[in-house]
Design an enzyme around this catalytic site. Structure first.
Site, PDB file in Angstrom:
ATOM      1  N   LYS A 110     -49.587  29.743  72.829  1.00 13.31           N
ATOM      2  CA  LYS A 110     -50.829  29.933  72.073  1.00 13.31           C
ATOM      3  C   LYS A 110     -51.332  31.377  72.197  1.00 13.31           C
ATOM      4  O   LYS A 110     -50.752  32.179  72.941  1.00 13.31           O
ATOM      5  CB  LYS A 110     -51.880  28.911  72.534  1.00 13.31           C
ATOM      6  CG  LYS A 110     -51.420  27.463  72.357  1.00 13.31           C
ATOM      7  CD  LYS A 110     -51.248  27.055  70.896  1.00 13.31           C
ATOM      8  CE  LYS A 110     -50.347  25.849  70.682  1.00 13.31           C
ATOM      9  NZ  LYS A 110     -50.835  24.581  71.155  1.00 13.31           N
TER      10      LYS A 110
HETATM   11  C1  LIG Z   1     -50.646  23.069  71.213  1.00 17.61           C
HETATM   12  C2  LIG Z   1     -51.435  22.120  70.412  1.00 17.61           C
HETATM   13  C3  LIG Z   1     -52.179  21.083  71.002  1.00 17.61           C
HETATM   14  C4  LIG Z   1     -52.065  20.729  72.455  1.00 17.61           C
HETATM   15  O1  LIG Z   1     -52.389  21.742  73.312  1.00 17.61           O
HETATM   16  P1  LIG Z   1     -52.149  21.560  74.902  1.00 17.61           P
HETATM   17  O2  LIG Z   1     -52.971  22.623  75.517  1.00 17.61           O
HETATM   18  O3  LIG Z   1     -50.671  21.752  75.123  1.00 17.61           O
HETATM   19  O4  LIG Z   1     -52.587  20.195  75.272  1.00 17.61           O
HETATM   20  C5  LIG Z   1     -52.986  20.312  70.196  1.00 17.61           C
HETATM   21  N1  LIG Z   1     -53.060  20.527  68.869  1.00 17.61           N
HETATM   22  C6  LIG Z   1     -52.337  21.490  68.262  1.00 17.61           C
HETATM   23  C7  LIG Z   1     -52.467  21.674  66.786  1.00 17.61           C
HETATM   24  C8  LIG Z   1     -51.481  22.300  69.008  1.00 17.61           C
HETATM   25  O5  LIG Z   1     -50.732  23.219  68.399  1.00 17.61           O
END
Ligand SMILES: *Cc1c(COP(=O)(O)O)cnc(C)c1O
Length: 396
Positions: free
Chosen positions: A194
């Protein structure tokens, strides 16, 4: 790079990963400082990270948690969404978005996406609202904010909550307001792919003080005082359990990374935007590809750079296209396999191919190319040349 540029024949020696985090010296120093401080779980660094995050987003409250999945689960639980309730969301998202609805005993109700942005299509929402609908969970795909004005209008008319899955949208804006302030609750991810990372981690943002307090309490066992308040010099041993809460708190080790990653976020976004514009310039006008768009009035955080393959103009399909990029030593990904096509959701709700035709069509054709601040312009130009090599060779 100009069209018709001479194609380079040599394959790079090292694999170009789809994604890499950018961890700097400040992050490392802060983690070591925390490790030596005697306080490694939720404490002063987490407080500071929350405060900085709140200021950046412009939200009243920010609660650091262990993941975006935890953030989404807490949002639903704190809004008392449970058995018998329905939550409207996009099928074109990561599994966590719908899984947390299942964790609450509620039902995720999918609505197909827009062709342009791959976000939930606001014009299809109303038809899916029933007396059981409690919330709309929007996903700002790739960092492009959803059509929030229309969605807010629908939500207000039907007394529904809006939860933002803003996992892709840290720094994105809709009409001058940041993602995470566009609904009742915003949820962010600090997973390594992210825009900023804490290894694993997440954040909940919200405007309402009572809701924020409930989320904070629910994030740590439902206990009315956090450990810092209990174990620090001015702490006291007494606490009360007011909810059967979760264990979703962020540690100060994670927050140490987060504080400095957040400081670098705007530079990261600028780098992503520059690299994305190199892809845009190179690929624009090529009939084999459809490029991502950014509508007026938004700021796109460029979490992902996706291209759609126009399969009628190509003699390779998406799987072969990815295979050929792999042969060029380039990592790619697919965001996303529509949730209604996964065995769990098929079996539980009887979903079938054909139920969400836009999401399915986009899924068959989409590829995410590498896009992250650690990439060099040369890396991006290498990817561009490799894409040209494939589409020139397999044009029809
Ligand atoms: C990465 C992601 C999540 C989950 O994030 P985590 O921190 O790994 O729990 C949820 N929604 C979307 C759209 C994502 O890309």
């Amino acid at each position: 790079m100009k069209k018709g540029h001479k194609v380079e024949e040599t394959v790079r020696k090292t694999f170009l990963p789809f994604c890499l985090p950018s961890i700097g010296e400040a992050e490392k120093k802060e983690v070591l400082d925390t490790l030596g401080s005697g306080w490694i779980t939720t404490g002063p660094k987490t407080k500071k990270f929350e405060e900085n995050f709140r200021n950046y987003i412009g939200s009243q409250h920010a609660i650091a948690v262990s993941s975006c999945t935890a953030a989404l689960h807490l949002a639903l639980a704190a809004l008392d969404i449970g058995p018998g309730d329905e939550v409207i969301t996009s099928p074109f998202t990561f599994a966590a978005t719908a899984n947390v609805v299942e964790h609450c005993g509620a039902r995720p109700v999918f609505v197909d996406i827009e062709r342009e942005t791959y976000n939930i299509d606001p014009d299809l929402i109303e038809a899916k609202i029933t007396p059981a609908t409690r919330a709309i969970m929007v996903v700002h795909y790739a960092g492009h904010p959803c059509e929030m004005e229309k969605i807010r209008h629908i939500a207000t008319g039907h007394h529904l909550h809006i939860i933002e899955d803003a996992a892709h949208a840290l720094g994105s804006e809709y009409r001058g307001k940041k993602a995470g302030t566009l609904g009742d609750v915003g949820c962010f991810s600090f997973y390594p792919t992210k825009s900023i990372t804490t290894g694993e981690g997440g954040m909940v943002t919200c405007q309402d003080s009572a809701l924020a307090e409930k989320i904070r309490i629910m994030s740590l066992h439902g206990i009315s005082k956090d450990a810092w308040k209990r174990y620090s010099a001015n702490g006291s041993w007494f606490y009360e359990v007011t909810y059967a809460g979760f264990k979703y708190n962020m540690t100060d080790i994670q927050a140490s990374l987060g504080i400095h990653q957040l400081d670098r976020l705007e530079d990261f976004i600028t780098a992503r935007q520059c690299l994305a514009s190199l892809y845009d310039e190179a690929f624009s006008g090529r009939e084999e590809l459809t490029l991502p768009v950014a509508r007026k009035g938004i700021r796109h955080a460029k979490h992902l750079y996706t291209v759609l393959l126009n399969l009628g103009k190509l003699s390779v399909d998406r799987a072969e296209f990815i295979q050929k990029l792999q042969e060029e030593n380039i990592g790619t990904s697919v965001h996303f396999i529509p949730l209604h096509l996964h065995p769990y959701y098929r079996q539980r709700y009887g979903y079938r191919k054909g139920d969400f035709p836009v999401a399915e069509d986009v899924y068959e054709r989409i590829v995410s190319l590498p896009l992250y601040p650690m990439l060099t312009e040369e890396d991006v130009e290498y990817v561009i040349r490799a894409v040209f090599k494939i589409i020139n060779t397999h044009h029809r």
